[in-house]
Scaffold this active site. Sequence first.
Site, PDB file in Angstrom:
ATOM      1  N   ASP B 321       0.719  -1.113  -0.231  1.00  0.00           N
ATOM      2  CA  ASP B 321       0.095  -0.047   0.196  1.00  0.00           C
ATOM      3  C   ASP B 321       0.806   1.342   0.071  1.00  0.00           C
ATOM      4  OD1 ASP B 321       0.779  -1.070   2.525  1.00  0.00           O
ATOM      5  OD2 ASP B 321      -0.386   0.577   3.553  1.00  0.00           O
ATOM      6  N   GLU B 322       0.222   2.425  -0.603  1.00  0.00           N
ATOM      7  CA  GLU B 322       0.710   3.593  -0.154  1.00  0.00           C
ATOM      8  C   GLU B 322       2.167   3.952  -0.658  1.00  0.00           C
ATOM      9  OE1 GLU B 322      -2.042   5.436   3.241  1.00  0.00           O
ATOM     10  OE2 GLU B 322      -0.482   4.475   3.848  1.00  0.00           O
ATOM     11  N   ASN B 323       2.629   3.353  -2.003  1.00  0.00           N
ATOM     12  CA  ASN B 323       3.863   3.744  -2.311  1.00  0.00           C
ATOM     13  C   ASN B 323       3.684   4.838  -3.349  1.00  0.00           C
ATOM     14  OD1 ASN B 323       6.340   3.729  -3.921  1.00  0.00           O
ATOM     15  ND2 ASN B 323       5.835   1.951  -5.098  1.00  0.00           N
TER      16      ASN B 323
END
Lengths: 681, 681
Positions: B321-323
């Site tokens: 997530d949330e790269n």
Amino acid sequence: MEFDFMRKIYFLLFLVWCTNAVNAQNNVLNGMPMPAHVQTNNAKCRVVKSFSAAVVGHPGQRVYSATTRTLRRLDERVGLFFKQGNIANIDTSHNATLLVQVHQPAQLQLYEDESYQLQISDTQIRITAPTDLGALHAMETLLQILSVDAQGYYFPGVNITDTPRFAWRGLLLDVCLHWMPMDVIKRTLDGMAAVKLNVFHFHFSEDQAFRVESKVYPLLTQLGAEGNFFTQDEVKEIIAYASDRGIRVVPEIDVPGHATAMIKAYPALASIPRKYELQRYYGVFDPTLDVTKEYTYQFLDTLFGEMAALFPDAYFHIGGDENTGKDWENSPSIQAYMQQHGIANGHDLQTAFNSRLLPILNKYHKKVMGWDEILQPGVPKDIVIQSWRGGDPFYASIKQGYTALLSTGYYIDLIQPADYHYLVDPAPDSILLSDEERKRILGGEATMWTEHTTAETVDSRIWPRTAAIAERLWSAKEIRDVNDMYRRLDIISLRLEELGSTHLKNKAMLMRRLSNGYDTKALEVLVDVIEPLKIYERNEGDTMYNVFSPYTKIADVATPDQKVARSFRNLVDAYLVNPQVSVQKEITGHLQLWQENDAAFMQLVQRSPVLQEAVILSKNLSIIAGYGLQAMQYLNGKAQPTTQWKAAATTALKKASTQGGRCDLQVVTAIEKLVNAVKVK
Amino acid sequence: MEFDFMRKIYFLLFLVWCTNAVNAQNNVLNGMPMPAHVQTNNAKCRVVKSFSAAVVGHPGQRVYSATTRTLRRLDERVGLFFKQGNIANIDTSHNATLLVQVHQPAQLQLYEDESYQLQISDTQIRITAPTDLGALHAMETLLQILSVDAQGYYFPGVNITDTPRFAWRGLLLDVCLHWMPMDVIKRTLDGMAAVKLNVFHFHFSEDQAFRVESKVYPLLTQLGAEGNFFTQDEVKEIIAYASDRGIRVVPEIDVPGHATAMIKAYPALASIPRKYELQRYYGVFDPTLDVTKEYTYQFLDTLFGEMAALFPDAYFHIGGDENTGKDWENSPSIQAYMQQHGIANGHDLQTAFNSRLLPILNKYHKKVMGWDEILQPGVPKDIVIQSWRGGDPFYASIKQGYTALLSTGYYIDLIQPADYHYLVDPAPDSILLSDEERKRILGGEATMWTEHTTAETVDSRIWPRTAAIAERLWSAKEIRDVNDMYRRLDIISLRLEELGSTHLKNKAMLMRRLSNGYDTKALEVLVDVIEPLKIYERNEGDTMYNVFSPYTKIADVATPDQKVARSFRNLVDAYLVNPQVSVQKEITGHLQLWQENDAAFMQLVQRSPVLQEAVILSKNLSIIAGYGLQAMQYLNGKAQPTTQWKAAATTALKKASTQGGRCDLQVVTAIEKLVNAVKVK
């Protein structure tokens, strides 16, 4: 350990005056233990968002961690979101609000310098200490004197110099009779540090369990702990945690008695061949190591060697208490051995055993300690005696040349009030001791045996009372004002919550459980005036409780030192000396509440039958409160008492001392005083 | 997963009638999650001192432990001192009060049979289950229906057959953003078992810390955990503890983003060479693994191999997530690699990365899971998608052929009310799904991210709301009565305390801390009607809080789902439909209390300035309560409202939505309804 008593009293009196006159929330006098010297000034060092801390001198990791924790604990109170993160380096700018100067890191050992100086001006808090231990104590003192005025939080101007009276200030925690997991150990260590205790006596071998992993003898925990034990890594974690807080960890392996768990794991140690199981009940049992076998010494040599390496402290406790001697008497081979070696009795055999353990432990660079039973003719003088059976053997051992530690009077598991423990002095004026002898009194240890205490209730048995013992061991012996001790105990009690102690919150929790989801009010009113049976009365004949028993009952929610009861007793005493209207109102307020509470309590019992056992307490409380109310009327001349009334009241009061749910009422004697004060013509 | 809905409703209605008619403390309907089929009879199985339990069939250790625990938990409630100790063997006598029959021990894996039957007659409680997992669930149900009448405790006659709706019922606990020690983990697992959750999603790698020991890469915790991590022994202890309670442990190592701690420990993993420190703030950060280097794959292969062996579960979560993609964009070598390999963008690069991780984890016999960002064109179908960004991607992934798990709507860290979570259904009727598609919905997971939660407050963020999610995942989808859910939530809330949850007691504790030793009453009145700012509002701009911030403030003592506020809102709604005098009195009672509370609160703030930030809340509450009281008078025709009054009230209500101490008032709209109901001529 010099201190300047008259100067101190002078300042205390001065401070009382200042405090009352200027600001009721200046906390200089609220600390516990009371410091040795306190000098105040009018400065106020404000706590603001830019508050910062720095360490200078030759500190070690211990001071960095402690200073960081101090910063965080302070911020958790004032809520200002300090900008500073972890402190990990010397800061030579000298600009920090809190400047901690340490001359050198301490070795964690007996007689290490623990003194400190704490100076607070308008702009800076300066701590200077010969070792980091002193600096840690100073920060605890600092957190205790945080004050409030109309402008917000501040530290009051003060110059404190402080050093402990005794070098050994300990708490024994028994993790065997009930299992105490890591979080209990850690919060206990935090609480100890807050009141400047410095020895954690780790009692981990017993008849019911052996709770520290041995890699050489793995069966000790595999067969002797039912899954609840500390691995060696966890022991190291405990030691590191303690060390970080300036606390030594002294291990105890109790031999030759209290060793059922060891014997169950390694039956070759037994004096009598029989099937061994862990003890499920509490008390004193017969299983005893066979101290006439070489195997036993090889075993202990190996085990002690392993444990000596695990626990870095210079002291090692070998127990030695409550050996019944019966298994020795019943063993033909042991009896033969004794005859062969001219050993007259069990005491002498135990002394012979101790004499062989001493060189083993000395080989591992350990000094040996034992309970006072080991003090028999011929016991080497370099064994430290821990006294638990009474003051006389303690002073006798000192006079015989032993070094000793007092636990008699500090048995906090026995539910006695704080003032009882507080007034027990390891070196009282009443005992004539030479300076040399006095020096051999190391200090004392509170003991938390856990027969009747689980991880849920242990904090309420340790705190806040142990803070009073900590003060006895740290502060001047002349600091003995019981009322002021209780006043400060209430304050420290709340501060201990910040460190995770559950002594207040679990009391409320247990009341919710006992009330089965209904309103707890009626239960609270009752619990406020009852305490568990004291000394060894709770577990009648050692047969009422075992390791499977529920400890979630009214005797577990009730605590020592019930404040409402104590305050009522004080009110009655005050009233009988000087019958002020305000005091009279307070007394009748209590009595009316108690008289009426029974109806609500009975309703609650219908919904939560577990409380049935306390009905007798509630009924008796209601009845004697009724007599108390009548007594108040008679004392006020509002009615005329009769002989019959007084006889009935006396009978009721007598009955009211009956226990219920292993508790008794704490206001009987106070109400009795009211009744007795009524004069019948 | 059959269930008989109409029959159930029929019985429920019947039971409601019985319950009201016969006995208000028969708890058959108080359980949570609600069982699938409940049939009652008039039997009462009394709980007496001779109560005993026995296990028959082909059980494993899990059932022995669970039955022993059940016995102890029951005895801790009823306090009868049962005679039975630990249960460790088959008992074929069939005479026990509680007879647990298990066909075979379960494998802890997805889709294992968790069903059970629970039959209670006057003389016996019989549990029969295909696996020990069902037996464990049955015992939790049993403990929930313990009842009371005038004769004492009993289990009501019932025949329950039960099985879960979804096979994956999880709770994610993040131990990185704040450290959560062992006792938190254990009591969380106990709570999970009580509400029949069966997956502990262990989120231990983050930008702020990496918290599980690697022996191959020891720097991960040496440099990435600041001393707070689980050793591999402790991880094994967690897994064993969970397994003992029928709970799988699924590990998550979040890659390639949220990996600052890994990169700090092993900078060769970085996309951009820079000095790496652990993140101190919360949010989304740029440090990302360089997925174009072979080193990264070697590293992850080794680390995943080690962790795959440590965690026995078949599933392994790789985050994803949330790269932010920024470090990839700013790396010339990564850009060159992408060009060379025809990779168009960061999404595709991450997909290529995932595709290489898949065989690595398959090699270690693991199925792979990831957050829904990993769902990009080309991602293999055997990756399980965990949805957190909204329902649409979730159903899209299902329709694309993926197996998926819902967390959207179950983010318990966002302080939303239980009824919001409760009504989120992983397979709602509103979404048209084939049977095949529906089967690919594994279930759901509540997620406890711990930015704004410490070990002291985490329980109050997890419980009791997670019990409502547990019911959603276990019980029939038609069970959606919000009022009944809240009624039962209050009951389960107290039961969770028995298992160690601190959600109630730490609230009281934090109030004592915030009140600086003074009476907490005024604070309690305020706290009862405020909640922390919801969703992501509390930490404005991700800059207000960091890992050093104090979480002991009013926003931490305030909890979601404040009962007093909710009950007030219900009262107002009821009153506006039907203005009964009793309801009117309750409403004005609340309003008067709030109006008057401000004076006491202001006094408390003087003594405890940390509460200063809440003054605006207290003031606004007082003001709008005043308008509420006037509105009530107008509504009762006791006075004539003016346009000015209404305008002033409206303005005040508007102002009253201002936050204070990162909290807001929860009774503004209710009072607004009262004001709006006033008609001005």
